[in-house]
Write an enzyme that holds these catalytic residues in place. Sequence first.
Site, PDB file in Angstrom:
ATOM      1  CG  ASN A  14      20.655 -27.494  27.572  1.00 38.00           C
ATOM      2  OD1 ASN A  14      20.027 -26.446  27.646  1.00 38.00           O
ATOM      3  ND2 ASN A  14      20.131 -28.668  27.831  1.00 38.00           N
ATOM      4  CB  CYS A  26      18.476 -33.168  34.655  1.00 35.11           C
ATOM      5  SG  CYS A  26      17.396 -32.419  35.895  1.00 35.11           S
ATOM      6  NE  ARG A  53      15.901 -34.599  32.268  1.00 36.83           N
ATOM      7  CZ  ARG A  53      16.101 -34.165  31.023  1.00 36.83           C
ATOM      8  NH1 ARG A  53      16.380 -35.016  30.059  1.00 36.83           N
ATOM      9  NH2 ARG A  53      16.044 -32.892  30.746  1.00 36.83           N
TER      10      ARG A  53
END
Lengths: 510, 649
Positions: free
Chosen positions: B255, B343, B349
């Site tokens: 990410n 998350c 999540r």
Amino acid sequence: MASAADLHSELFLNALTQVSSRFIGSLGTIIVKCKDLRVIQLDIPGMEECLNIASSIEALSTLDSVSLMYPFFYRPLFEVIEDGWQLFVPEEAFKDLESMTDEWRLSEVNKDFSVCPSYPSLLTVPKDIDDESLCKAASFRHGGRFPVLSYYHKKNGMVMMRAAQPLTGTNGRRCKEDEKLINATLCAGKRGYIIDTRTIAVAQQAKARGGGFEQEANYPQWRRIHKAIERSNVLQESLIKLVEACNDQSHSMDRWLSKLEASNWQSHVKEILTTACLAAQCIDREGASVLVHGTEGTDSTLQVTSLAQIILDPACRTIRGFEALIEREWLQAGHPFQQRCAQSAYSNGKPRSEAPVFLLFLDCVWQILRQFPCSFQFNENFLIMLFEHTYASQFGTFLGNSVGERVKLQLSQKTVSLWSWVNRPQEMERFLNPLYEPNNLVIWPSVAPQSLLLWEGVFLRWNRSTKCLDEAYQEMVHIIEYNKELQNKVNSLRRQLAQLETEDNPLQTP
Amino acid sequence: MEHIRTPKCVSKYVVEQVKLLDRFSNKSVTGTLHLTATHLIFVESNSTSAQEIWILHHHIASVEKLSLTTSGCPLLIQCRNFRVVHFVIPRERDCHDIYSSLLRLLRPVSYDELYAFSYNPKQNDQQREEGWQLIDLAAEFERMGVPCDQWQLTDVNREYKVCETYPRDLYVPITASKPIIVGSSKFRSKGRFPVLTYFYQEKKAAVCRCSQPLSGFSARCLEDEHMLQAISKSNHNSRYIYVMDTRPKLNALANRAAGKGYENEDNYSNIRFQFVGIENIHVMRGSLQKLLEVMGTRSLSMTDYLVGLENSGWLRHIKAIMDAAIFLARAVTVEGASVLVHCSDGWDRTAQVCALGSLLMDPYYRTIKGFMVLIEKDWISFGHKFADRCDQLDPDPKEVSPIFTQFLECVWQLTEQFPQAFEFSEWFLIQIHEHVHSCQFGNFLGNSQRQREDLQLKERTYSLWAHLLSEKQNYLNPVYSPSFAESHPVLEPSTQAYHFKFWRNMYHQYDRSMHPRQSILKHVLTLKESNRELEGTVQALKTKLQKFGVSTSPLKPQTPPRERSLPPRPQSLILGAPLLSRKEVQQEEDEEVIGEEAREDAPASTGGERTVEGNSATENGYGELKESFGSKNEPSVVTLEFGVARMTC
């Protein structure tokens, strides 16, 4: 010596199966692995002491002679009110049968265990077959185990018989008496099923060693179905792997599932249950009689015939009925308990005849119990207790491999029967299922893999805390008992009220 | 409705002589198929056991026309509640009409088409309003002890200006000023800055949630760092806070290339950073697909079942979520540290872990009402995208994922370990799951609070919670013990692999042949209800006796008497009593009546043979002896579904 084992709790030495010791400095550690799958660690200071204890335990837990085993020295601390050795005699069972049908007779052909050493002295056979024919049929069956009655289905008069494999050999021997014997169980124009617990390939191979299966040509009134229940050494491997998997706490999810799968235990459960259901289905739904056998007729055969009876016969789901079933279909039918249940899962060597055949049967019963929780008079504890006592017991019930051996050992005189103890009301209480409501139906369990569970009560028993589960169970028992109490209260109050009202009425009418 | 293609232009489309094939055996039943504006209904024509199957259009996940067979045209329908039905329709034309009508009906394009907007349970506006007022999140935060001297309500998001997907009311540390909040929100994905979701009063420790920081490889944001500092400082019990990134480390690293990422411990003082390793929505979707594929196999062998269970990874994911929740609960209750959970976007999540963690810490969430509050708070208000994840409107298949189902399953796994800790039984969880997909009630529609307000759900639809509370007695756990909560305020489950089991009642809810034929739960629940009635009867009888001048000892109630009388059994058709078709509910009621009468006369026996559900050999599939051989002589092959099936004679 006994005091060392008393450290944790009372442990019978014959309940131990493997002892190992190691040392760190002078602190010795003894690891004791028990037949009920428990593992105990004893820390003992002093090297010499530790070694002495270890070797004593080792020696005492691996006695060679049966007559030195604990049951012969055990003296009950309770009064034997009802002697378990006399509870389930074949004559009594035959009386029940006689009340339903007159097609059968009790034969004494095996009185001195010479026709078939693994059979009991009394056997139920078709009325029209004489003892001479029985002897001939016996010579055609493995170990002399000729076809005998296992179960009579009252509802439609169909029967289940069991035997060992026929000794057809490679050249296709046949035996008229054997054919006549099993045909005598068929009604006119009817046909029956032979359930061979082996795959066709295994059955074919057996021919080379003198065994075999019933040829269609010689048994035209029978249809043969082959199933695939595994044999003893495979089952023992399976148990060892399963227990290993359950004891390893470090498993990731994937590893646990793959080990569970690799043990194949659940597959065996499914296969045995499926075969038993099939036998029951033939009898109850198809209205056909059934003959069950594998190779020796002392293992998979008994799993199938006894489970089929639990499915079909509500009497087998009571405590007494279940005891009678074990007595009839396992002990008297000659399941070699002493050979099969010597070491349990932690055996050092690989005794060839060791196999958890009976444990698998209990597991299957547990699966049915899970699916029909209100149909059994006993609970899971009863099954676990039986598992423990088949491997190690102060009682003589599961000693020996056949009725003949038990007679020779004079077990009924020299040892106490498990049933004498279990059937005492004080003990029985633990084993009663509070949800039990007798029903007379045939109970068909589901055999889908999703419906079959790992028997945690046995295999995870020492690895997890059951406190929360036990408390929940107690709460359930409490709700059920409170309900009974309330119902009684309501009834007594109603009676009281009704009485008062009738007494009152004459006064009110002038 | 205009979407139903019918030959005669009636509002209901009816096809006769339709066969319904059993999923796991060779059994089939014949009946009539009705297509209405909201449901697909199958009515068995057999007079005695005529079962009815009602399938809500919204529950249908896919419709498939299989290749033509001699007996007709097969139609395979898979539902989001894991029901799978297989029809065979005699005429190809009919099949096609149903097929194309369904295709249109199950792809609503606007919210107005959802069932919730036409569903009318015959309640007036006031009742509807009361239903929506049942759950009050402000009251819930008050229950936790917030606002307090360290935490306050902020109005920064009143107009949804700072974060569109958050609720209006948010709780932040006293020391977090508006500029800090706004600054922090700009540094967080979708503006989801750290806010309070649960406050553990005993240790003054907070559970906060947010989305990932936009840190990239090196970016930092002073306001965000201040924000975390403020959370840390609000808890005097601990010098540090945990930052739980619930993603696998690899995903978080990846990410960073997109300008997102995770907190750098060097920039944030006193944080303890921790990856947890729960997989993303795509992995979870695939996992469930694999699981269902295996479980749907006919004549499944034990080996294939266990291998399939392992390969699907489903239980591994469930365990990962549970492990994360346990980590959270321990940090808060044992160490007394505050925890910030995130998350990527902080709505999947994060919701799973925060909700499950809170449930472990707080017994209130294990009651029926408390569980509703928990779902309302961590899932609905914080913007779990129910519409996308549950495929409510013509969807993007890549957004669909069983995130909420996993949460329900984690709770179920806990009920298996702690049977007395929960006021509700698994049927409550299953019923909620049913309605998350049914679109019958307004609660789960849309993706965020803001969207729900725009849709005016509170004015136009009904609340599920009121409905569930009205049938509460169906969902009670008979062995629930409030005192268990006192002795075990914090649940400490074991996460040994063998504790995780396949949830048969969820994934095979409609495959009746697979379930235990006698249900302990139902049995004990009935007894408990009967106990309550009997207590009343005893009292009434005593009063009568007193008129005759007989004094009786007061009855010692062994269980505390209930305050409220219970509402009648539910009348709803498909979503009524668990596992029972309407017929059976009726039957059961009849049975109860018989029991009642019998009790009056003969207390010991409840009379009559008990019926055992699914009591037939053929339903179980260990082999149907297809051909029974009576007098037939021709050789035949008997196929047995299980095992070696051939025998010649």
